[in-house]
Design a protein around this motif. Structure first.
Motif, short mmCIF file in Angstrom:
data_model
loop_
_atom_site.label_atom_id
_atom_site.label_comp_id
_atom_site.label_asym_id
_atom_site.label_seq_id
_atom_site.Cartn_x
_atom_site.Cartn_y
_atom_site.Cartn_z
N PHE A 115 -6.10 1.06 4.84
CA PHE A 115 -5.58 1.63 6.08
C PHE A 115 -4.90 0.60 6.98
N VAL A 116 -5.50 -0.56 7.14
CA VAL A 116 -4.97 -1.55 8.08
C VAL A 116 -3.56 -2.03 7.70
N PRO A 117 -3.31 -2.44 6.45
CA PRO A 117 -1.96 -2.94 6.13
C PRO A 117 -1.00 -1.88 5.57
N ARG A 118 -1.29 -0.60 5.78
CA ARG A 118 -0.51 0.46 5.14
C ARG A 118 0.96 0.47 5.51
N LYS A 119 1.33 -0.05 6.69
CA LYS A 119 2.73 -0.01 7.12
C LYS A 119 3.48 -1.32 6.85
N ARG A 120 2.79 -2.30 6.31
CA ARG A 120 3.46 -3.56 5.98
C ARG A 120 4.30 -3.38 4.72
N THR A 121 5.34 -4.18 4.65
CA THR A 121 6.20 -4.08 3.46
C THR A 121 5.56 -4.71 2.24
N ILE A 151 0.85 -1.17 0.00
CA ILE A 151 0.00 0.00 0.00
C ILE A 151 0.90 1.24 0.00
N ASN A 152 0.75 2.08 -0.99
CA ASN A 152 1.56 3.30 -1.04
C ASN A 152 0.74 4.49 -0.55
N PRO A 153 1.38 5.61 -0.26
CA PRO A 153 0.65 6.78 0.26
C PRO A 153 -0.43 7.28 -0.69
N ALA A 154 -0.23 7.15 -1.98
CA ALA A 154 -1.24 7.59 -2.93
C ALA A 154 -2.54 6.81 -2.75
N MET A 155 -2.43 5.52 -2.52
CA MET A 155 -3.63 4.71 -2.31
C MET A 155 -4.35 5.12 -1.03
N VAL A 211 1.62 -6.86 0.90
CA VAL A 211 0.32 -7.46 1.19
C VAL A 211 0.10 -8.60 0.21
N ALA A 212 -0.84 -9.46 0.51
CA ALA A 212 -1.14 -10.58 -0.37
C ALA A 212 -1.65 -10.06 -1.72
N LYS A 213 -1.31 -10.78 -2.77
CA LYS A 213 -1.71 -10.38 -4.12
C LYS A 213 -3.23 -10.28 -4.23
N GLY A 214 -3.95 -11.23 -3.65
CA GLY A 214 -5.41 -11.21 -3.69
C GLY A 214 -5.99 -9.99 -2.98
N HIS A 215 -5.40 -9.65 -1.84
CA HIS A 215 -5.84 -8.48 -1.10
C HIS A 215 -5.64 -7.22 -1.95
N PHE A 216 -4.48 -7.12 -2.55
CA PHE A 216 -4.15 -5.95 -3.36
C PHE A 216 -5.08 -5.85 -4.57
N LEU A 217 -5.28 -6.96 -5.26
CA LEU A 217 -6.16 -6.95 -6.43
C LEU A 217 -7.61 -6.68 -6.05
N ALA A 218 -8.00 -7.09 -4.84
CA ALA A 218 -9.35 -6.80 -4.37
C ALA A 218 -9.55 -5.30 -4.18
N ILE A 219 -8.53 -4.61 -3.70
CA ILE A 219 -8.62 -3.15 -3.54
C ILE A 219 -8.83 -2.50 -4.91
N VAL A 220 -8.04 -2.89 -5.89
CA VAL A 220 -8.17 -2.32 -7.23
C VAL A 220 -9.52 -2.69 -7.83
N GLY A 221 -9.94 -3.93 -7.67
CA GLY A 221 -11.24 -4.36 -8.19
C GLY A 221 -12.41 -3.64 -7.55
#
Length: 115
Positions: free
Chosen positions: A84-90, A34-38, A92-102
């Motif tokens: 917001f929850v995983p914003r400080k992790r280095t 998760i980057n700051p822009a997101m 995130v799971a690919k599925g989680h990330f793609l779910a945000i975009v979707g």
């Protein structure tokens, strides 16, 4: 009042662009994080979306469907939580990330295609 609504709508679209652009940028880099822009895009989307919906509760012919507003609000809140929850992790799971975009694209589709 119309000028304020248009400024809020413009800011809402900028929030969408920042959120989606941040997600696409991270996807193309190959690092699912998760980057700051997101984060800022999701915040802008929530705040401007709430402000756009609030003054429309006075009735009239151009009032949007309340169910549509609730669906968009729920999707927007879920996107914000997922960012917001995983914003400080280095990473995130690919599925989680793609779910945000979707879900970001789904939220835009609800706005455009729901009458």
């Amino acid at each position: 009042m119309q000028a304020l609504r248009l400024v809020l709508l413009y800011a809402h679209l900028i929030g969408f662009a920042v959120l989606l652009g941040g997600g696409v940028t991270q996807y193309l880099s190959g690092k699912f994080r998760i980057n700051p822009a997101m984060l800022w895009g999701s915040v802008i989307q929530l705040v401007t979306g709430a402000l756009l919906a609030a003054p429309l509760r006075g009735g009239g012919d151009k009032e949007p469907d309340p169910i549509k507003l609730v669906v968009k609000a729920v999707i927007g809140i879920l996107i914000f939580i997922m960012v917001f929850v995983p914003r400080k992790r280095t990473s995130v799971a690919k599925g989680h990330f793609l779910a945000i975009v979707g879900m970001t694209l789904l939220n835009a589709a609800v706005a455009v295609f729901w009458p």
